[in-house]
Design an enzyme around this catalytic site. Structure first.
Site, PDB file in Angstrom:
ATOM      1  N   ASP A  21       0.856  -1.189   0.000  1.00  0.00           N
ATOM      2  CA  ASP A  21       0.000   0.000   0.000  1.00  0.00           C
ATOM      3  C   ASP A  21       0.888   1.232   0.000  1.00  0.00           C
ATOM      4  OD1 ASP A  21      -2.050   1.775   0.271  1.00  0.00           O
ATOM      5  OD2 ASP A  21      -2.700   1.084   2.247  1.00  0.00           O
ATOM      6  N   ASP A 115      -3.398   2.020  -5.704  1.00  0.00           N
ATOM      7  CA  ASP A 115      -2.130   2.020  -4.969  1.00  0.00           C
ATOM      8  C   ASP A 115      -2.019   0.878  -3.986  1.00  0.00           C
ATOM      9  OD1 ASP A 115      -4.036   2.999  -3.112  1.00  0.00           O
ATOM     10  OD2 ASP A 115      -2.411   3.867  -1.942  1.00  0.00           O
ATOM     11  N   GLU A 116      -2.834  -0.141  -4.156  1.00  0.00           N
ATOM     12  CA  GLU A 116      -2.896  -1.162  -3.124  1.00  0.00           C
ATOM     13  C   GLU A 116      -3.177  -2.517  -3.771  1.00  0.00           C
ATOM     14  OE1 GLU A 116      -5.638  -1.856   0.797  1.00  0.00           O
ATOM     15  OE2 GLU A 116      -5.930  -0.056  -0.381  1.00  0.00           O
TER      16      GLU A 116
HETATM   17 MG   LIG Z   1      -2.450   3.814   0.189  1.00  0.00          MG
END
Ligand SMILES: [Mg+2]
Length: 465
Positions: A21, A115-116
């Site tokens: 993350d 983003d993860e």
């Molecule tokens: Mg994040």
């Protein structure tokens, strides 16, 4: 061909689920690309009157600014932060680099948002999945992402998705935590129940009435008592998670899961207002089923059967999952607006897919267009010395007639290029003027200049990569 669906092990004896993350993703990209904002509070989100914070930098979080908070509330808590419109193209470019880095590691990755992602290390051809080796691997990934994107990522790993996710959260920011097999409940039990997927405010309130506040409290409760309070499916799955029993697979696709409603009409409907109202009601039903089950979805689909029985489906996919009724309604309505309904519709349906059980708050992506009421930053005087640290918030008085009739809309944060001064970003606009800071990721903090909003030398541009 695409990698195989699903995953390998059910109960794992090695920390082979990894969760990555990026830290304060959107704000971090802005700080990377806007040197004057490094180390300063930055808030990215919807800047209109009903806007919501997508991401706050760690500096802004110190003032109590949080994701999903109304931007107006964020401005009250941290008036001196830079308030920026999302630059989705820049975030997507970073996301591609990150996901490709993870795909080099294992064919089975499950992105949760831009983003993860989860990575199934058991699906990779790795001989050694000992805790020490997974730690070395996690460090390597973090270095690689830093090198290729300039951003920091936190990484967690463990014997399940739950543990990997909780570990990366615990490692934030810019950290790494691999939970050794056998150590799962030691990590989990002190945490508040809200750390479990599927525990929102309503469930947490239910549990508080049973004096359950931590995951350990929940684990100590007999499972049938949890079921009595929360219902069979939800109660049972939470009771399992509280014991760190989680066999959910890392899955490359979630397409099998979807929620939809549809309706066949007695007579073909041609009235656009009536169709819009039906789609709105269906979108609300879908959103409420998502929230009722603590799920979010990335793809919104509209299905329409025309008078001649042709069935059309149109869909839109967000960069991150949402359960927000406003976003789902707006996307469904946009899909309807793009459909030719003049000859009548006999069936209409709204559905969502790409469903995940982790609620994300990156909802801005449903609202990529700047709000026309939003004039952005109030200051239009070029006095960098006195305003160095701040991109001031828009005050109500600045909204009136701020933008003149022609020229592009200058939303704060957007990339521009000036014929003489080069690349920069919109620092603010109002009253027929636009203020630009001329700097990029590769320069020192740059100077500010103000132009007429219709200056032909100033043009919007795309993020540099
Ligand atoms: Mg994040």
């Amino acid at each position: 061909m695409s990698p195989p669906h699903g995953s390998i092990a059910l109960v794992r004896s090695e920390p082979s689920v990894l969760h990555l993350d990026l830290d304060a993703f959107f704000a971090a990209v802005e700080q990377r690309d806007k040197p004057s904002l490094r180390g300063k509070p930055v808030v990215v989100g919807g800047l209109g009157p009903r806007g919501v914070v997508a991401t706050a930098s760690y500096e802004a979080r110190e003032f109590g600014v949080r994701s999903a908070m109304p931007t107006a509330q964020a401005r009250a808590r941290c008036p001196h932060a830079a308030y920026l419109t999302p630059r989705t193209a820049a975030y997507r470019a970073v996301s591609d680099v990150v996901m490709n880095t993870l795909r080099e590691l294992s064919p089975v990755i499950e992105p949760l948002s831009l983003d993860e992602a989860f990575v199934d290390l058991a699906a990779a051809s790795l001989a050694d999945l000992s805790t020490a080796h997974v730690e070395a691997l996690g460090a390597l990934i973090r270095r690689s992402i830093k090198q290729h994107t300039g951003l920091t990522a936190s990484v967690g790993a463990g014997t399940s998705k739950l543990i990997a996710k909780v570990a990366s959260e615990a490692a934030k920011p810019d950290g790494l935590l691999v939970v050794a097999p056998g150590e799962e409940t030691a990590l989990l039990h002190p945490l508040p129940v809200r750390a479990l997927p599927g525990v929102g405010p309503v469930t947490a309130a239910h549990l508080a009435r049973l004096a359950v506040h931590t995951i350990g409290d929940l684990a100590a409760l007999p499972a049938d008592e949890v079921v009595r309070s929360l219902g069979d499916a939800h109660g049972r799955s939470l009771a399992e998670l509280a014991q760190a029993r989680d066999d959910r697979a890392v899955s490359t696709e979630r397409e099998s899961k979807s929620i939809s409603v549809e309706d066949t009409f007695d007579n073909d409907i041609t009235n656009p207002a009536l169709l819009a109202a039906i789609v709105t009601r269906m979108a609300e039903q879908v959103a409420s089923r998502l929230t009722a089950t603590s799920l979010s979805a990335r793809t919104i689909t509209l299905k329409a059967r025309l008078h001649d029985f042709t069935t059309l489906t149109r869909s839109a996919t967000l960069p991150g999952p949402t359960d927000n009724v406003r976003d789902i309604t707006r996307l469904a309505s946009q899909l309807l607006a793009d459909l030719d309904t003049r000859n009548g519709i006999r069936l209409m349906g709204v559905g969502v897919s790409g469903i995940t059980d982790w609620v994300q708050y990156d909802l801005f992506a449903a609202d990529p267009e700047p709000n026309p009421e939003d004039s952005g930053v109030s200051s239009h005087s070029a006095e960098p010395a006195s305003t160095e640290a701040s991109v001031a918030s828009a005050s109500d008085t600045d909204h009136a007639g701020a933008l003149g009739g022609s020229g592009p809309h200058w939303a704060p944060g957007k990339d521009v290029v000036h014929a003489e001064h080069g690349r920069g970003w919109i620092w603010g606009s109002g009253l027929g003027r636009v203020t630009v800071r001329f700097e990029t990721a590769d320069t020192l903090p740059g100077p500010i200049h103000t132009f007429r909003a219709d200056d032909p030398a100033l043009k919007p541009t795309t993020p540099s990569s």
